[in-house]
Motif scaffolding. Structure first.
Motif, PDB file in Angstrom:
ATOM      1  N   TRP A 230       0.844  -1.272  -0.005  1.00  0.00           N
ATOM      2  CA  TRP A 230      -0.003   0.110  -0.206  1.00  0.00           C
ATOM      3  C   TRP A 230       0.815   1.264   0.006  1.00  0.00           C
ATOM      4  O   TRP A 230       0.588   2.325  -0.674  1.00  0.00           O
ATOM      5  CB  TRP A 230      -0.960  -0.083   1.205  1.00  0.00           C
ATOM      6  N   ASP A 231       1.714   1.365   0.922  1.00  0.00           N
ATOM      7  CA  ASP A 231       2.960   2.545   0.757  1.00  0.00           C
ATOM      8  C   ASP A 231       3.327   2.931  -0.621  1.00  0.00           C
ATOM      9  O   ASP A 231       3.356   3.990  -0.995  1.00  0.00           O
ATOM     10  CB  ASP A 231       4.004   2.382   1.980  1.00  0.00           C
ATOM     11  N   GLU A 232       3.885   1.966  -1.155  1.00  0.00           N
ATOM     12  CA  GLU A 232       4.587   2.070  -2.657  1.00  0.00           C
ATOM     13  C   GLU A 232       3.384   2.499  -3.567  1.00  0.00           C
ATOM     14  O   GLU A 232       3.628   3.404  -4.352  1.00  0.00           O
ATOM     15  CB  GLU A 232       5.323   0.973  -3.052  1.00  0.00           C
ATOM     16  N   LEU A 233       2.392   1.813  -3.412  1.00  0.00           N
ATOM     17  CA  LEU A 233       1.325   1.969  -4.091  1.00  0.00           C
ATOM     18  C   LEU A 233       0.750   3.476  -4.063  1.00  0.00           C
ATOM     19  O   LEU A 233       0.699   4.142  -5.476  1.00  0.00           O
ATOM     20  CB  LEU A 233       0.090   1.046  -3.981  1.00  0.00           C
ATOM     21  N   ILE A 234       0.751   3.912  -2.919  1.00  0.00           N
ATOM     22  CA  ILE A 234       0.387   5.455  -2.657  1.00  0.00           C
ATOM     23  C   ILE A 234       1.503   6.406  -3.536  1.00  0.00           C
ATOM     24  O   ILE A 234       1.062   7.376  -4.289  1.00  0.00           O
ATOM     25  CB  ILE A 234       0.092   5.757  -1.402  1.00  0.00           C
ATOM     26  N   ILE A 235       2.579   6.004  -3.202  1.00  0.00           N
ATOM     27  CA  ILE A 235       3.675   6.880  -3.790  1.00  0.00           C
ATOM     28  C   ILE A 235       3.570   6.932  -5.396  1.00  0.00           C
ATOM     29  O   ILE A 235       3.585   7.928  -5.906  1.00  0.00           O
ATOM     30  CB  ILE A 235       5.215   6.392  -3.181  1.00  0.00           C
TER      31      ILE A 235
ATOM     32  N   LEU B 216      -5.581   3.354  -5.384  1.00  0.00           N
ATOM     33  CA  LEU B 216      -5.292   4.392  -4.462  1.00  0.00           C
ATOM     34  C   LEU B 216      -6.457   4.518  -3.141  1.00  0.00           C
ATOM     35  O   LEU B 216      -6.018   4.462  -1.970  1.00  0.00           O
ATOM     36  CB  LEU B 216      -5.360   5.762  -5.012  1.00  0.00           C
ATOM     37  N   GLY B 217      -7.758   4.487  -3.706  1.00  0.00           N
ATOM     38  CA  GLY B 217      -8.693   4.357  -2.783  1.00  0.00           C
ATOM     39  C   GLY B 217      -8.656   3.229  -1.786  1.00  0.00           C
ATOM     40  O   GLY B 217      -8.582   3.308  -0.484  1.00  0.00           O
TER      41      GLY B 217
ATOM     42  N   GLU C 269      -7.113   0.272   3.105  1.00  0.00           N
ATOM     43  CA  GLU C 269      -6.269  -0.685   3.941  1.00  0.00           C
ATOM     44  C   GLU C 269      -5.621  -0.005   5.070  1.00  0.00           C
ATOM     45  O   GLU C 269      -5.454  -0.703   6.109  1.00  0.00           O
ATOM     46  CB  GLU C 269      -5.489  -1.334   2.655  1.00  0.00           C
ATOM     47  N   LYS C 270      -4.912   1.067   4.782  1.00  0.00           N
ATOM     48  CA  LYS C 270      -4.231   1.891   5.723  1.00  0.00           C
ATOM     49  C   LYS C 270      -5.126   2.535   6.879  1.00  0.00           C
ATOM     50  O   LYS C 270      -4.629   3.280   7.610  1.00  0.00           O
ATOM     51  CB  LYS C 270      -3.338   2.867   5.063  1.00  0.00           C
TER      52      LYS C 270
ATOM     53  N   ALA D 202     -10.632   9.212   4.995  1.00  0.00           N
ATOM     54  CA  ALA D 202     -10.871  10.545   4.473  1.00  0.00           C
ATOM     55  C   ALA D 202     -10.269  10.485   3.099  1.00  0.00           C
ATOM     56  O   ALA D 202     -10.968  11.086   1.945  1.00  0.00           O
ATOM     57  CB  ALA D 202     -10.236  11.671   5.134  1.00  0.00           C
ATOM     58  N   ARG D 203      -8.958  10.191   3.014  1.00  0.00           N
ATOM     59  CA  ARG D 203      -8.378  10.134   1.531  1.00  0.00           C
ATOM     60  C   ARG D 203      -8.900   8.964   0.740  1.00  0.00           C
ATOM     61  O   ARG D 203      -8.937   9.076  -0.474  1.00  0.00           O
ATOM     62  CB  ARG D 203      -6.849   9.786   1.681  1.00  0.00           C
ATOM     63  N   ALA D 204      -9.279   7.640   1.241  1.00  0.00           N
ATOM     64  CA  ALA D 204     -10.015   6.796   0.480  1.00  0.00           C
ATOM     65  C   ALA D 204     -11.308   7.220  -0.154  1.00  0.00           C
ATOM     66  O   ALA D 204     -11.309   7.137  -1.281  1.00  0.00           O
ATOM     67  CB  ALA D 204     -10.307   5.464   1.454  1.00  0.00           C
ATOM     68  N   ILE D 205     -12.009   8.008   0.761  1.00  0.00           N
ATOM     69  CA  ILE D 205     -13.208   8.474   0.257  1.00  0.00           C
ATOM     70  C   ILE D 205     -12.881   9.488  -1.070  1.00  0.00           C
ATOM     71  O   ILE D 205     -13.583   9.441  -2.204  1.00  0.00           O
ATOM     72  CB  ILE D 205     -14.149   9.237   1.189  1.00  0.00           C
ATOM     73  N   ASN D 206     -11.823  10.364  -0.827  1.00  0.00           N
ATOM     74  CA  ASN D 206     -11.653  11.252  -1.935  1.00  0.00           C
ATOM     75  C   ASN D 206     -11.405  10.306  -3.235  1.00  0.00           C
ATOM     76  O   ASN D 206     -11.934  10.857  -4.419  1.00  0.00           O
ATOM     77  CB  ASN D 206     -10.455  11.954  -1.627  1.00  0.00           C
ATOM     78  N   HIS D 207     -10.663   9.458  -3.267  1.00  0.00           N
ATOM     79  CA  HIS D 207     -10.051   8.699  -4.409  1.00  0.00           C
ATOM     80  C   HIS D 207     -11.300   7.662  -4.853  1.00  0.00           C
ATOM     81  O   HIS D 207     -11.331   7.640  -6.018  1.00  0.00           O
ATOM     82  CB  HIS D 207      -8.880   7.775  -4.360  1.00  0.00           C
TER      83      HIS D 207
END
Length: 134
Positions: A39-44, A63-64, A69-70, A74-79
């Protein structure tokens, strides 16, 4: 001659390790990271793709899910909301968005989403009825 060949090899080496910055490469790398659940690398990589002006359904979905998963709802909702702009009836995106709303205490949005897409949720057998209406 040996020095010239060595110099050319050194100059070309940095480009060998770089990935192309195009739709296909971002799609491939984010899919591989999604499959590995990195997840971290995917976000990057996802942020990098968006910065390079590549925006598409699967990128926003991945990304969502990564943010979900992390537990960064709030960021998941945005994506996930932006993923729905590309495809407003994808069952997986709707389900992740529904639960992201629930876990963010955004019950009204969860209810609206649930009842607007009732047939999709029902077909997916999502039996978690929003408690707000009870």
């Amino acid at each position: 001659m040996y020095r010239l060949t060595y110099l050319l090899l050194l100059i070309s080496m940095p480009t060998l390790g770089q990935i192309n910055k195009d739709f296909a490469s971002y799609d491939k790398v984010t899919y591989e990271l999604y499959e590995k659940q990195d997840w971290d690398e995917l976000i990057i990589k996802g942020k990098e793709a968006l910065k390079d002006k590549y925006d598409f359904f699967y990128l926003r979905t991945r990304l969502g899910i990564a943010y979900y998963e992390k537990e960064n709802y709030a960021r998941a909702i945005n994506h996930l909301e932006k993923a729905l702009l590309f495809n407003d009836s994808d069952p997986a995106v709707l389900e992740y968005l529904y639960f992201a709303y629930i876990f963010s205490d955004r019950y009204q949005e969860a209810c609206r989403l649930y009842y607007k897409n009732y047939q999709i949720f029902r077909a997916k057998t999502l039996s978690v009825r929003p408690k707000v209406l009870d």
